[in-house]
Design an enzyme around this catalytic site. Structure first.
Site, PDB file in Angstrom:
ATOM      1  N   HIS A  56       6.101   3.845  10.569  1.00 31.10           N
ATOM      2  CA  HIS A  56       4.805   3.648   9.866  1.00 31.10           C
ATOM      3  C   HIS A  56       3.635   3.619  10.809  1.00 31.10           C
ATOM      4  O   HIS A  56       2.341   3.157  10.579  1.00 31.10           O
ATOM      5  CB  HIS A  56       4.823   2.786   9.004  1.00 31.10           C
ATOM      6  CG  HIS A  56       5.961   2.604   7.810  1.00 31.10           C
ATOM      7  ND1 HIS A  56       5.993   4.055   7.145  1.00 31.10           N
ATOM      8  CD2 HIS A  56       6.838   2.033   7.528  1.00 31.10           C
ATOM      9  CE1 HIS A  56       7.094   3.757   6.554  1.00 31.10           C
ATOM     10  NE2 HIS A  56       7.821   2.332   6.734  1.00 31.10           N
ATOM     11  N   HIS A 218       8.542   6.492   2.920  1.00 31.05           N
ATOM     12  CA  HIS A 218       9.881   6.865   3.418  1.00 31.05           C
ATOM     13  C   HIS A 218      10.264   8.347   3.228  1.00 31.05           C
ATOM     14  O   HIS A 218      11.361   8.557   3.219  1.00 31.05           O
ATOM     15  CB  HIS A 218      10.879   5.805   3.297  1.00 31.05           C
ATOM     16  CG  HIS A 218      10.292   4.470   3.435  1.00 31.05           C
ATOM     17  ND1 HIS A 218       9.840   3.726   2.155  1.00 31.05           N
ATOM     18  CD2 HIS A 218      10.057   3.749   4.393  1.00 31.05           C
ATOM     19  CE1 HIS A 218       9.464   2.644   2.619  1.00 31.05           C
ATOM     20  NE2 HIS A 218       9.841   2.539   4.068  1.00 31.05           N
TER      21      HIS A 218
END
Ligand SMILES: Nc1ncnc2c1ncn2[C@@H]1O[C@H](COP(=O)(O)OP(=O)(O)O)[C@@H](O)[C@H]1O
Ligand SMILES: Nc1ncnc2c1ncn2[C@@H]1O[C@H](COP(=O)(O)OP(=O)(O)O)[C@@H](O)[C@H]1O
Ligand SMILES: [Mg+2]
Ligand SMILES: [Mg+2]
Ligand SMILES: [Mg+2]
Ligand SMILES: [Mg+2]
Lengths: 329, 205, 329, 205
Positions: A56, A218
């Protein structure tokens, strides 16, 4: 899988090392694992810790710095860090004022952070936390695990981090963090998937004319697949859902147009152009806008829009000084 | 049924099986998760493997606790705390034992599965590993008076039946729950990995 | 072509609008076209202008702000802006201290900026310029147009911009800009191409196992194609060329690991991990590192490494305050 | 050979041709450039098109100057200043004229091509538009005493021959020069667009 990487097993480790080597004045890595803390520990204040799976970037290590986080724990790609790793982070930053954890609402994250907190409490450290759940693509109901925590989490880092830096107590920090959680909503979309290095294959596939609406950070599926539309139309779909969830009318807001890692800034600005127009039309006043890669999904080609309804306290804390690699104020 | 040596042999076999099914478990985690369950489990059991030599002369409780701690600290995600807590609590239930019989085994399993329920706050029919764990435990308890082989055979059957059942239901816990109705039709990765583990135990004893 | 855009003909316009709407305290768009200037004009100082084709976001608009540029002119995607457009920018920012142009070494850019300068001089504005040419993938010879200007240009914006902000004269600004140009070298590589929206197709194609070494920021071919290698090996290839071009030994340097738009930060950090190790091994001291998307090529999956050999003046100016959307100091 | 009306008709036909060949010209710019030559030219001549109605009663000089200014301010890139300067200077050479004969045409072309050389600082054999311009001008000058059709026919032939020749040489100017040896084998987009323009003139007169 085409990536600039070495051994897939070394991705997280080399990534964290490369980050710390880039910002030695800001960051330090703990010897015990992929935990990044401020280069210089600040005593006497509530210490903020966050983290989650890797992938991330710049979250979460890029937000460690004055006025934001004290530590960021990086798990394997898209996998929550482990309790002992989080515990090391907590112990490294703990002060008498206590430790505050910002946790995104995923079963894994919640359980691992909770276990770490239990272990820290046993060592006499007071720990409180907030669970972020801004993703309106997911229904929040008593019978589900609730909404996912996504890019809106950054506003929690910034605002709670600023209050901690100013000397807010653990309870005060928790209260303002919860206020941000209550007032921020996010939704995203994607047109190209991302590939977890260790998996070697894209997490999902989309046809040439398809996009996923409500995608998770995700690569989790969202609300539905749709034919690819213009940027304005896609933005409208997301904004409609976000604006239906909280009554923003007449208020001042902070906007984040967040890239998923593979989306060029060109497109994020085109999206922001329409976001700004729609909000102006609806009489919602934009106090601040952030455009860029804040909470990515490796190289996914997607974006999310976050809208935070502000009050005077949040406005002041949002503007308060910050000096983290990925957020300077 | 099994002594410490056997337990270590079983754990080694579990490690191999998980490594073998790593890609498949990861693939199952794609449509309803984040494509990492096999990777997570293999990382964890790979670390477990490294510790087994040093555990050879320890009691079953110590062995299982070490496995639990290793899983907690290396798997991450949802399955790490869940499987980790299961083995940790199993280790407590087996504390001091160097041998276990079928009765011991069923008690240990009961404790382990309760630990998963406590940590994950899930119940039956939420499309999680519990949908293989709970029916398999019940099936085994129902045959408790039989020999270990028979008991485990029943357990494995029930576990895989539970896995099949996960295809028909909506996920309301874990990452798959974000999908709502769209989770129907897909098999739960955690229930699958549990069934492989039980299958290995059944083959090894 | 999968992109978050509307009409391809509106890409540049909507992108600039979206940028200005995101940063209203920093930026203002001129009515006459895609020219971005500081929201508040600063009188009495040398005014800096740069620009080029669009598609390099955040360059160049993101670097307009205190301590950096006064104006950025955005042409069509990958196409130099036109002289009249540049002239509008020059006229909007011109002060008695003069205007300084930072031009990347492309035939189109050089000719268009030169024509604009000729027109500005006719209106009584003094204009000087520097041409950046940091790309060592291209041979610099008397018989060619010389090296291309790429990501190293950002160091010119920052350092010359800081001197202008401090009150440096037009000649002084030109001198320090030239010093940066003389001391910075860059080279890049790419594994996936980019698509100019109006063209609708990738600018080049690479096989699944191929990469382009020495790629230009418009997707121009580099020195050669190679089998895709590890991040460390690819980094070594680029560093070898860069370090062979200038004698950096024993000196302090600023490093920029620049993403091309589609490269996740994860990979840029992995690359920086090795850059830092190699430089340390060679006794080259890294004074500052920048990692991120500075000079992109739409959504190309590639990166470049820039190394600037510093002296005390450049160090001071690099660290001087800056407040542009994409560079805060 | 042509009056103002004819010139406008030719310019309109050039606009159509460029639009027609836009993708092809852009494609030529891919291997040795940045895939925009057709897009740049079409954008410029599209703007020119819009101004033609207002130019109907103007002299050829004014028409060509307006075209030049429009190209300079809308094409961008390398071709903008080059074609722009060419038309601007051509306009100066044709100032006040409402008719031109072959002689005038050749003089105007000479001025225009000189402007390209001045602005771009290139010479023959650098793999640029000049490799079509210079030989075509020479071929036309050599036939200067013939009628316009014949002169232009020769010019167009020489231009395309020049285009072919660009495939065999290394670029040493413009974006293609970054490629060095690798530029060999590819046709220059600018030389191609010029040849289309000359071809349209030859068809229209
Ligand atoms: N609350 C829960 N209780 C029991 N099992 C759960 C729960 N949440 C998730 N699981 C199990 O965990 C599995 C996913 O594990 P894994 O993919 O390793 O973690 P993550 O979802 O964090 O990526 C699911 O297939 C499911 O069986
Ligand atoms: N110095 C120069 N002199 C003459 N023609 C040139 C020169 N540089 C480039 N050209 C011409 O310009 C063409 C490229 O134009 P275009 O693609 O529109 O611009 P850019 O290269 O800026 O993208 C080349 O094919 C070549 O014919
Ligand atoms: Mg996971
Ligand atoms: Mg998973
Ligand atoms: Mg161009
Ligand atoms: Mg071109």
């Amino acid at each position: 899988m085409k990536k600039f990487i070495n051994e897939t097993s070394q991705v997280e480790n080399e990534m964290i090392q490369g980050m710390v080597k880039a910002y030695p004045k800001h960051l330090k890595k703990l010897d015990c694992g992929n935990v990044v803390v401020r280069a210089t520990k600040k005593e006497g204040k509530v210490a903020l810790i966050s983290g989650g799976g890797s992938g991330h970037e710049p979250a979460h290590g890029g937000f460690v710095g004055t006025g934001m986080l004290d530590a960021a724990v990086a798990g394997a790609v898209f996998t929550s860090p482990t309790p002992d790793q989080i515990l090391e982070g907590i112990k490294a930053i703990a002060t008498d004022a206590g430790v505050f954890m910002v946790v995104k609402n995923y079963t894994g994250d919640v359980m691992n952070f909770e276990m770490a907190a239990e272990m820290a409490e046993m060592e006499g450290i007071s720990v409180k936390h907030v669970v972020t759940n801004d993703d309106v693509a997911v229904k929040d109901s008593l019978y589900t695990v609730g909404r996912r925590g996504v890019a809106g989490t950054l506003f929690v880092h910034k605002i709670a981090g600023a209050l901690a830096e100013k000397g807010g107590s653990l309870d005060e920090v928790q209260a303002v963090a919860q206020k941000v959680v209550d007032n921020v909503r996010t939704m995203g979309a994607a047109i190209e998937p991302c590939t977890v290095p260790a998996a070697g294959e894209p997490g999902f596939t989309l046809e040439e004319d398809e996009m996923e609406i409500g995608i998770g950070i995700h690569g989790e599926p969202g609300t539905h697949r749709d034919n690819i539309k213009t940027a304005d139309e896609t933005t409208d779909i997301l904004l409609t859902q976000i604006l239906a969830d909280i009554d923003y009318s007449g208020s001042e807001v902070a906007v984040m147009v967040n890239g998923s890692g593979g989306t060029p800034l060109m497109e994020l600005f085109i999206i922001n152009n329409h976001v700004a127009d729609v909000l102006a039309e609806k009489g919602i006043k934009v106090y601040r806008t952030l455009v860029g890669d804040y909470m990515t999904s490796i190289e996914m080609k997607g974006f999310s829009i976050s809208i935070l309804k502000l009050d005077d306290e949040m406005k002041e804390l949002l503007d308060a000084p910050a000096d983290a690699p990925a957020w300077k104020e | 049924m099994a002594d410490s040596k056997k337990v270590i042999q079983i754990l080694r076999a579990i490690g191999s099986k998980i490594e073998e099914e790593k890609d498949y478990l990861t693939k199952l985690d794609q449509p309803i998760g984040d494509s990492d369950h096999g990777i997570n489990m293999a990382r964890g059991f790979g670390e477990v493997e490294k510790k087994l030599d040093d555990l050879a002369d320890k009691d079953i409780g110590t062995i299982l606790k070490t496995v639990g701690m290793t899983l907690v600290s290396t798997v991450g995600g949802a399955s790490g705390p869940l499987y980790g807590s299961a083995f940790l609590k199993a280790g407590m239930a087996a504390a001091g034992k160097t041998e276990m019989n079928v009765q011991d085994f069923l008690e240990i399993m009961d404790t382990a599965i309760q630990a998963v329920q406590q940590r994950g706050k899930a119940v039956l029919d939420e499309k999680t590993m519990l949908d293989a764990m709970i029916p398999s435990l019940e099936a085994m308890k129902a045959e408790a008076s039989e020999d270990a082989k028979t008991v485990l055979k029943k357990g494995v059957e029930a576990a895989w039946k539970g896995v099949e059942h996960t295809k028909d239901i909506i996920a309301t816990k874990g990452r798959a729950s974000y999908l709502g109705e769209r989770s129907i039709g897909h098999q739960d990765p955690g229930a699958t990995s549990y069934s492989y583990i039980l299958e290995v135990i059944s083959q090894q004893i």
